[in-house]
Write a protein that holds these residues in place. Structure first.
Motif, PDB file in Angstrom:
ATOM      1  N   THR A 168       0.825  -1.212   0.000  1.00  0.00           N
ATOM      2  CA  THR A 168       0.000   0.000   0.000  1.00  0.00           C
ATOM      3  C   THR A 168       0.860   1.262   0.000  1.00  0.00           C
ATOM      4  O   THR A 168       0.332   2.376  -0.017  1.00  0.00           O
ATOM      5  CB  THR A 168      -0.961   0.006   1.225  1.00  0.00           C
ATOM      6  N   SER A 169       2.194   1.099  -0.043  1.00  0.00           N
ATOM      7  CA  SER A 169       3.078   2.274   0.018  1.00  0.00           C
ATOM      8  C   SER A 169       2.915   3.288  -1.121  1.00  0.00           C
ATOM      9  O   SER A 169       3.204   4.477  -0.898  1.00  0.00           O
ATOM     10  CB  SER A 169       4.538   1.815   0.123  1.00  0.00           C
ATOM     11  N   PRO A 170       2.465   2.879  -2.333  1.00  0.00           N
ATOM     12  CA  PRO A 170       2.252   3.935  -3.335  1.00  0.00           C
ATOM     13  C   PRO A 170       1.300   5.036  -2.856  1.00  0.00           C
ATOM     14  O   PRO A 170       1.385   6.177  -3.322  1.00  0.00           O
ATOM     15  CB  PRO A 170       1.677   3.176  -4.550  1.00  0.00           C
ATOM     16  N   HIS A 206      -4.060  -7.855   3.025  1.00  0.00           N
ATOM     17  CA  HIS A 206      -4.417  -6.473   3.367  1.00  0.00           C
ATOM     18  C   HIS A 206      -3.342  -5.829   4.233  1.00  0.00           C
ATOM     19  O   HIS A 206      -2.789  -6.488   5.107  1.00  0.00           O
ATOM     20  CB  HIS A 206      -5.744  -6.431   4.121  1.00  0.00           C
ATOM     21  N   GLN A 207      -3.093  -4.589   3.957  1.00  0.00           N
ATOM     22  CA  GLN A 207      -2.162  -3.812   4.774  1.00  0.00           C
ATOM     23  C   GLN A 207      -2.845  -2.527   5.204  1.00  0.00           C
ATOM     24  O   GLN A 207      -3.761  -2.050   4.550  1.00  0.00           O
ATOM     25  CB  GLN A 207      -0.930  -3.401   3.964  1.00  0.00           C
ATOM     26  N   MET A 208      -2.362  -1.985   6.303  1.00  0.00           N
ATOM     27  CA  MET A 208      -2.729  -0.603   6.608  1.00  0.00           C
ATOM     28  C   MET A 208      -1.445   0.206   6.568  1.00  0.00           C
ATOM     29  O   MET A 208      -0.564   0.061   7.411  1.00  0.00           O
ATOM     30  CB  MET A 208      -3.397  -0.455   7.966  1.00  0.00           C
ATOM     31  N   GLU A 209      -1.348   1.037   5.531  1.00  0.00           N
ATOM     32  CA  GLU A 209      -0.216   1.932   5.401  1.00  0.00           C
ATOM     33  C   GLU A 209      -0.417   3.131   6.307  1.00  0.00           C
ATOM     34  O   GLU A 209      -1.552   3.570   6.517  1.00  0.00           O
ATOM     35  CB  GLU A 209      -0.141   2.414   3.933  1.00  0.00           C
ATOM     36  N   GLY A 210       0.686   3.621   6.866  1.00  0.00           N
ATOM     37  CA  GLY A 210       0.592   4.865   7.634  1.00  0.00           C
ATOM     38  C   GLY A 210       1.715   5.787   7.211  1.00  0.00           C
ATOM     39  O   GLY A 210       2.816   5.337   6.882  1.00  0.00           O
ATOM     40  N   GLY A 283       6.372  -3.692   8.171  1.00  0.00           N
ATOM     41  CA  GLY A 283       7.580  -2.897   8.003  1.00  0.00           C
ATOM     42  C   GLY A 283       7.325  -1.453   8.364  1.00  0.00           C
ATOM     43  O   GLY A 283       6.191  -0.972   8.346  1.00  0.00           O
ATOM     44  N   CYS A 284       8.422  -0.747   8.688  1.00  0.00           N
ATOM     45  CA  CYS A 284       8.271   0.666   9.033  1.00  0.00           C
ATOM     46  C   CYS A 284       9.635   1.359   8.947  1.00  0.00           C
ATOM     47  O   CYS A 284      10.663   0.714   8.715  1.00  0.00           O
ATOM     48  CB  CYS A 284       7.701   0.809  10.439  1.00  0.00           C
ATOM     49  N   GLY A 285       9.652   2.643   9.133  1.00  0.00           N
ATOM     50  CA  GLY A 285      10.918   3.361   9.124  1.00  0.00           C
ATOM     51  C   GLY A 285      10.709   4.850   8.934  1.00  0.00           C
ATOM     52  O   GLY A 285       9.574   5.334   8.831  1.00  0.00           O
ATOM     53  N   PHE A 305       7.663   9.482   9.256  1.00  0.00           N
ATOM     54  CA  PHE A 305       7.780   8.027   9.409  1.00  0.00           C
ATOM     55  C   PHE A 305       6.636   7.362   8.672  1.00  0.00           C
ATOM     56  O   PHE A 305       5.602   8.001   8.395  1.00  0.00           O
ATOM     57  CB  PHE A 305       7.837   7.616  10.890  1.00  0.00           C
ATOM     58  N   ALA A 306       6.864   6.103   8.341  1.00  0.00           N
ATOM     59  CA  ALA A 306       5.843   5.354   7.605  1.00  0.00           C
ATOM     60  C   ALA A 306       5.826   3.921   8.120  1.00  0.00           C
ATOM     61  O   ALA A 306       6.804   3.448   8.699  1.00  0.00           O
ATOM     62  CB  ALA A 306       6.140   5.367   6.104  1.00  0.00           C
ATOM     63  N   PHE A 307       4.687   3.280   7.922  1.00  0.00           N
ATOM     64  CA  PHE A 307       4.597   1.865   8.286  1.00  0.00           C
ATOM     65  C   PHE A 307       3.577   1.172   7.395  1.00  0.00           C
ATOM     66  O   PHE A 307       2.738   1.833   6.764  1.00  0.00           O
ATOM     67  CB  PHE A 307       4.227   1.687   9.774  1.00  0.00           C
ATOM     68  N   GLY A 308       3.690  -0.137   7.307  1.00  0.00           N
ATOM     69  CA  GLY A 308       2.718  -0.929   6.554  1.00  0.00           C
ATOM     70  C   GLY A 308       2.452  -2.202   7.344  1.00  0.00           C
ATOM     71  O   GLY A 308       3.263  -3.119   7.340  1.00  0.00           O
ATOM     72  N   MET A 309       1.336  -2.219   8.095  1.00  0.00           N
ATOM     73  CA  MET A 309       1.074  -3.352   8.980  1.00  0.00           C
ATOM     74  C   MET A 309       0.119  -4.346   8.316  1.00  0.00           C
ATOM     75  O   MET A 309      -0.833  -3.964   7.640  1.00  0.00           O
ATOM     76  CB  MET A 309       0.472  -2.887  10.326  1.00  0.00           C
TER      77      MET A 309
HETATM   78  N1  PHE Z   1       5.658  -1.589   2.093  1.00  0.00           N
HETATM   79  C1  PHE Z   1       6.362  -2.437   3.001  1.00  0.00           C
HETATM   80  C2  PHE Z   1       5.942  -3.873   2.771  1.00  0.00           C
HETATM   81  O1  PHE Z   1       5.020  -4.114   2.060  1.00  0.00           O
HETATM   82  C3  PHE Z   1       6.081  -2.097   4.427  1.00  0.00           C
HETATM   83  C4  PHE Z   1       6.542  -0.713   4.794  1.00  0.00           C
HETATM   84  C5  PHE Z   1       5.663   0.346   4.724  1.00  0.00           C
HETATM   85  C6  PHE Z   1       7.833  -0.490   5.198  1.00  0.00           C
HETATM   86  C7  PHE Z   1       6.089   1.628   5.083  1.00  0.00           C
HETATM   87  C8  PHE Z   1       8.277   0.738   5.572  1.00  0.00           C
HETATM   88  C9  PHE Z   1       7.410   1.821   5.506  1.00  0.00           C
HETATM   89  O2  PHE Z   1       6.516  -4.775   3.286  1.00  0.00           O
END
Ligand code: PHE
Length: 342
Positions: A168-170, A206-210, A283-285, A305-309
């Motif tokens: 979902t990072s795009p 499914h992911q939740m991007e942040g 993932g995150c960072g 910061f971003a994450f994809g849970m």
């Molecule tokens: N997009 C990464 C994944 O699908 C997860 C992620 C999202 C990592 C945002 C860092 C920041 O695995």
């Protein structure tokens, strides 16, 4: 004899019996009818007297029949009312179960709600996505392995660089370009990878991007946000850890792991976590400066910061479901188990 007729009428205990009594005592062949017919043959001097007596007798019998008929009908109606009564308070109607929302959908909604509760906004992007958003804007090298066919579903090249988004990072890039900064968004949705289907991998998941971009954002904000989310989702006792990792679009990058809900790190042979005691959640960072620049944000002024849970992973954790495949088989016995509420 009228007395016998009246006694028989009184003794009739049902409408059927009364019918027979009526035939016997007031029918065409009854003694009263006979007597009535015989009047005609009497000498004129006796006719009046006989007519009066027979008439009175017929009147009394007729009236008695009518009264008894009424009584018996009332009794019958009463009986029908009690016998055929339906207690609607215990009646069961034929019911078809109504549909429900799928547990993955509910979990996704719950995760989004928790973020919205902290003031974040919801963003969206397409599942069929331009390669530029999926990879280029996110700082993937031209020859990054994730671009290869083994990970990514490519659409016909004639469609011009479209893929099924692999994460979902795009939506990070889309949101920065559309909304500008500062920015706090979550983007829940489907992602597609050419993964083999197994207990912990679905090719469609499914992911939740942040994504948070603001002045002075640090890794501590990232950890605080994800820890809060994990506590709200999985309970006060949950333990998390950040493990260094690599993503082209974040630097530094990490993976957030959750303490294994099966063995709690105490079984080296645990099949749920592979004996590591930890399960990857997502993932995150810190947003890579190249990504900020590609999206028109000045890294000298802003950081993020971003994450994809993983939503299915969260559902496994929340419910103890150990095989993700159950989430897509459509068996209502699985789907109906989880009424997710905070
Ligand atoms: N997009 C990464 C994944 O699908 C997860 C992620 C999202 C990592 C945002 C860092 C920041 O695995």
């Amino acid at each position: 004899n009228v007395t016998a007729a009246l006694a028989a009428i009184a003794a009739a205990s049902s409408l059927e019996e009364l019918k027979d009594v009526r035939t016997a005592h007031a029918g065409d062949k009854s003694p009263l009818a006979l007597a009535n017919r015989e009047i005609g043959a009497l000498p004129p001097s006796a006719k009046a007297e006989a007519g009066k007596r027979v008439g009175q007798a017929r009147g009394r019998v007729g009236a008695a029949l009518k009264t008894r008929q009424g009584e018996l009908e009332a009794e019958r109606d009463e009986r029908i009312l009690t016998e055929e009564a339906v207690d609607v308070t215990t009646a069961t109607a034929l019911r078809r179960p109504v549909g429900g929302r799928h547990p993955v959908e509910l979990m996704q909604q719950l995760m989004v709600d928790l973020m919205v509760g902290m003031g974040w906004e919801v963003a969206e992007g397409p599942e069929v996505e331009a390669e530029w958003f999926v990879f280029d804007a996110l700082n993937f090298d031209e020859d990054h392995p994730a671009r290869q066919m083994q990970d990514t579903f490519y659409l016909d090249p004639a469609d011009g660089g479209l893929v099924m988004r692999t994460h979902t990072s795009p939506v990070q890039a889309r949101s920065m370009l559309d909304r500008g900064v500062p920015l706090y968004i979550v983007a829940p949705g489907k992602a597609y990878r050419t993964d083999e289907l197994d207990a912990t991998h679905l090719p469609v998941f499914h992911q939740m991007e942040g994504l948070a971009v603001d002045k002075g954002i640090t890794m501590a904000h990232l950890k605080g946000t994800l820890d809060h989310l994990a506590t709200q989702l999985f309970g006060e006792g949950i333990t998390t850890r950040l493990r260094p990792n690599y993503f082209p679009f974040t630097e530094p990058s990490a993976e957030m792991d959750l303490r294994c809900f099966v063995c709690r790190g105490e079984d080296a042979a645990c099949r749920t976590c592979g004996g590591t005691g930890w399960i990857e959640w997502g993932g995150c960072g810190m947003v890579n400066e190249n990504v900020l620049r590609a999206c028109g944000v000045d890294p000298a002024e802003y950081s993020g910061f971003a994450f994809g849970m993983g939503v299915e992973r969260a559902l496994m954790f929340r419910t103890g479901a150990s095989d993700m495949r159950e989430m897509i088989e459509g068996d209502v016995r699985f789907d109906a188990q989880f009424g997710l509420e905070v």
